[in-house]
Scaffold this active site. Structure first.
Site, short mmCIF file in Angstrom:
data_model
loop_
_atom_site.label_atom_id
_atom_site.label_comp_id
_atom_site.label_asym_id
_atom_site.label_seq_id
_atom_site.Cartn_x
_atom_site.Cartn_y
_atom_site.Cartn_z
N ASP A 130 -36.38 -27.02 -63.75
CA ASP A 130 -36.71 -25.94 -62.85
C ASP A 130 -38.03 -25.22 -63.16
OD1 ASP A 130 -36.32 -23.52 -61.33
OD2 ASP A 130 -35.78 -22.67 -63.26
N ASP A 164 -38.37 -24.50 -68.82
CA ASP A 164 -37.22 -24.82 -69.64
C ASP A 164 -36.58 -26.13 -69.15
OD1 ASP A 164 -36.37 -24.04 -67.21
OD2 ASP A 164 -35.27 -22.27 -67.87
N GLU A 173 -45.31 -18.43 -66.73
CA GLU A 173 -44.37 -19.54 -66.56
C GLU A 173 -44.79 -20.41 -65.36
OE1 GLU A 173 -40.24 -18.56 -67.04
OE2 GLU A 173 -39.64 -20.67 -67.05
N TYR A 176 -30.38 -18.01 -60.56
CA TYR A 176 -30.80 -18.00 -59.15
C TYR A 176 -29.65 -17.52 -58.27
CZ TYR A 176 -35.01 -20.33 -60.62
OH TYR A 176 -36.20 -20.62 -61.22
#
Ligand SMILES: *[C@@H]1O[C@H](CO)[C@@H](O)[C@H](O)[C@H]1NC(C)=O
Ligand SMILES: *[C@@H]1O[C@H](CO)[C@@H](O)[C@H](O)[C@H]1NC(C)=O
Ligand SMILES: *[C@@H]1O[C@H](CO)[C@@H](O)[C@H](O)[C@H]1NC(C)=O
Ligand SMILES: *[C@@H]1O[C@H](CO)[C@@H](O)[C@H](O)[C@H]1NC(C)=O
Ligand SMILES: *[C@@H]1O[C@H](CO)[C@@H](O)[C@H](O)[C@H]1NC(C)=O
Ligand SMILES: *[C@@H]1O[C@H](CO)[C@@H](O)[C@H](O)[C@H]1NC(C)=O
Ligand SMILES: *[C@@H]1O[C@H](CO)[C@@H](O)[C@H](O)[C@H]1NC(C)=O
Ligand SMILES: *[C@@H]1O[C@H](CO)[C@@H](O)[C@H](O)[C@H]1NC(C)=O
Length: 590
Positions: A98, A101, A496, A268
């Protein structure tokens, strides 16, 4: 030349038959090439942005990597997580990690597939010009093939593989990804109206994109990439879209998958499902030509009071996409409304969409403003990744502009969208093009465990001193609301990378290629004109404050406190699982 006949047992391993073959093949050039103005048509820099933004999805691949017509382009990635799904006796290997990670999360993944497919459906020519259509095909098939595996029966959809409890305490390469990696399904006993719908939406738009000689003429120049059509694949995608919508539409209670599954899928947790259900009905209307779906979408739009809302467009909110899609249908497929006994309502859908855009431009949109440097910023939604919501608005405005109610609106939306894209590509107070590996000023320290080469979770920023691998084409989270950007690897709010962050970039680049030959802003930026701001960032990843303790002591205390709180929360959660599911509202990342 000799023909090699493969032994039969080897044939099934070539699973991605039918995938287009890139010609020529593409690998990202080094960042210094971002200093060269392009003299060619199509523009080399925008072609590279398109190529790199798709390459990023290859870097996120999970499973056995050497598949398809071009295999694994990312030489520093290894096969991983091959046992995913074994807890359900299924093969759920493949798909994409995703973000920085190793979790696989279906909800943002299907949002990404939807955005890529919908963008390419109306702006496919730029993919052809950049010779990236085969890579688009490879990217979409990698994603869709996995979601098909994750949808083995009508009601069962795996919404996550891997557990935050295990994954969030690991920082390292892809050879030692910690186990167990549990799989989390929804099904008729544990419904997830939002996740079923969002997957259905992605499949429906994918099915449209793969329809040979597609008819979806929003404007005279809108078209899908020329060679991607494949009726077998299109039908396969459509059958999943229909089955998922049928399940979402008939299973009660209608509720979010977070409500059903709780804290394990909190990364999420979407706030609601009404928008997702509406968008999936609308998407199926386009993909099937069946007015019944249009009628469902319209009824839900009325029933759930979807008019006049001020929401961002992201994995959590489909609202703005609903407005734009209604307007597109009024132009491209008016017979859908007429078949449902409704007016095509072009004026109405223009009004709805323009009210939304105009409030963003004139500043009356709740909690939104332009930063001093010109980035569209939504308090809350932009705090943990500022560029993604701005790029989403830019893509929607470019998409809609040609069918606006007046030429002055067309111009306004194009200008505003261009301003946001310019900001992302370097026209900002930091002189940073926010895509990794694009220019010497691009971020050097994206928060990506596999790319970092690090394995010390206590020293993510400094260990190793230099990021091991360049994760080309990843757009990072982005700067803070004061336009400042700290290129620090541990600052996941700013640095990220994620599937959904990148979802608009291929289409935005294609739009630029279609529209002309101008270079992206960054070619005018001199190398090494970025430096880390003074002071501390103060964001979700690195909150400000703190006394005179050493970094190590602070980290120790922080980890102790976090573990203590987690233990207490885990105990509370265990006793009060049901109630907590209801309290929890808004998603967070990591
Ligand atoms: C179309 O896609 C199917 C399913 O992936 C594949 O088996 C087939 O070979 C493709 N056909 C062509 C002509 O590429
Ligand atoms: C992939 O494996 C090689 C060793 O074969 C290793 O050097 C490299 O760091 C691995 N990649 C990742 C992302 O862990
Ligand atoms: C249905 O979903 C629940 C919750 O994820 C899971 O525990 C259960 O095993 C699933 N049922 C089946 C038949 O897969
Ligand atoms: C859509 O556009 C294409 C290419 O411009 C054209 O060939 C086709 O006839 C158009 N279809 C409709 C329904 O207008
Ligand atoms: C979806 O569900 C509604 C009832 O809630 C029903 O009226 C409608 O016909 C269903 N749509 C389809 C396509 O089956
Ligand atoms: C929808 O209609 C268009 C134009 O008539 C046609 O090309 C397309 O194949 C139809 N799609 C489906 C799924 O029937
Ligand atoms: C027409 O559009 C307006 C939004 O401006 C909407 O409220 C209304 O319900 C729509 N009517 C129909 C029949 O589509
Ligand atoms: C296309 O380029 C022109 C001239 O640079 C610009 O004014 C317009 O906004 C651009 N349109 C799009 C859709 O990018």
């Amino acid at each position: 030349m000799s023909i090699i006949i493969l032994p039969l047992f080897l044939i099934p391993s070539i699973t991605v038959l039918g995938q287009l073959t890139p010609s020529p093949t593409y690998s990202p050039p080094t960042a210094s090439s971002g200093l060269e103005s392009s003299a060619s048509t199509p523009n080399t820099q925008w072609s590279n942005i398109l190529g790199n933004s798709l390459y990023f999805y290859d870097a996120q691949r999970s499973g056995k990597l050497d598949q398809g017509t071009y295999g694994n382009r990312v030489e520093w990635r290894n096969d991983s997580a091959l046992q995913d799904g074994s807890d359900f006796n299924l093969d759920l290997s493949g798909g994409w990690y995703d973000a920085g990670d190793y979790i696989k999360a279906t909800f943002p993944l299907t949002f990404t597939l939807f955005a890529l497919s919908w963008g390419a459906l109306t702006h496919g020519q730029g993919f052809d010009q950049a010779k990236q259509t085969a890579y688009l095909d490879g990217t979409l098939r990698w994603g869709f093939d996995w979601v098909m595996k994750a949808h083995p029966t009508d009601d069962q959809l795996f919404v996550q593989v891997g557990s935050g409890d295990v994954d969030n305490v690991y920082w390292g390469g892809d050879l030692n990804i910690p186990t167990p990696r549990p799989s989390y399904p929804i099904n008729s006993s544990f419904p997830g109206t939002d996740a079923w719908s969002s997957a259905s939406t992605a499949f429906a738009l994918g099915s449209m994109l793969y329809t040979p000689s597609i008819s979806y003429n929003v404007t005279s120049s809108s078209s899908a990439p020329s060679s991607i059509g494949n009726s077998t694949y299109s039908s396969l995608l459509l059958s999943h879209a229909k089955s998922l919508y049928q399940t979402a539409n008939t299973t009660t209670p209608r509720q979010t998958y977070y409500t059903s599954l709780g804290q394990s899928v909190a990364a999420y947790a979407s706030s609601n499902w009404q928008d997702d259900l509406t968008l999936s009905a609308l998407s199926l209307a386009i993909a099937t030509n069946n007015s019944q779906y249009y009628l469902d979408a319209y009824n839900y739009y009325v029933q759930y009071a979807i008019s006049g809302l001020q929401e961002v467009w992201n994995w959590d909110s489909s609202i703005p996409a609903i407005y734009v899609m209604f307007a597109e249908i009024a132009t491209a497929k008016p017979e859908l409304a007429q078949g449902a006994g409704l007016d095509r309502n072009l004026t109405g859908w223009q009004k709805e969409t323009e009210h939304f855009f105009d409030s963003i431009i004139d500043g009356s949109f709740k909690r939104s403003y332009l930063t001093k440097g010109g980035l569209l910023y939504f308090d809350g939604d932009s705090d943990e990744a500022s560029l993604n919501p701005a790029m989403a608005v830019a893509m929607l405005m470019f998409k809609y502009a040609p069918i606006a109610s007046s030429s002055s609106k067309t111009e306004q939306y194009n200008d505003f969208a261009q301003g946001q894209l310019n900001y992302m590509t370097g026209k900002n107070p930091m002189n940073v093009p926010y895509m990794v590996g694009t220019h010497p000023n691009s971020p050097q320290n994206p928060h990506s465990a596999p790319a970092s080469g690090g394995s010390d979770i206590k020293n993510i920023r400094t260990s190793p001193a230099q990021e091991a691998y360049v994760i080309y084409g990843a757009m990072v989270g982005g700067p803070l609301s004061d336009d400042k950007f700290w290129d620090w690897r541990d600052d996941w709010a700013q640095n990220e990378v994620a599937l959904d962050y990148n979802a608009m970039i291929p289409t935005l680049a294609s739009m630029q290629l279609i529209n002309g030959t101008a270079d992206p802003y960054y070619v005018d930026i001199k190398a090494n004109t970025y430096s880390i701001p003074s002071g501390q960032p103060c964001d979700a990843a690195l909150p400000c404050g703190g006394g005179g303790l050493s970094k190590g002591a602070k980290a120790g205390i922080a980890i102790g406190v976090i573990l203590g709180v987690l233990l207490i929360l885990a105990l509370i959660w265990y006793w009060k699982r049901r109630q907590i599911g209801g309290w929890w509202k808004k998603g967070y990342r990591r």
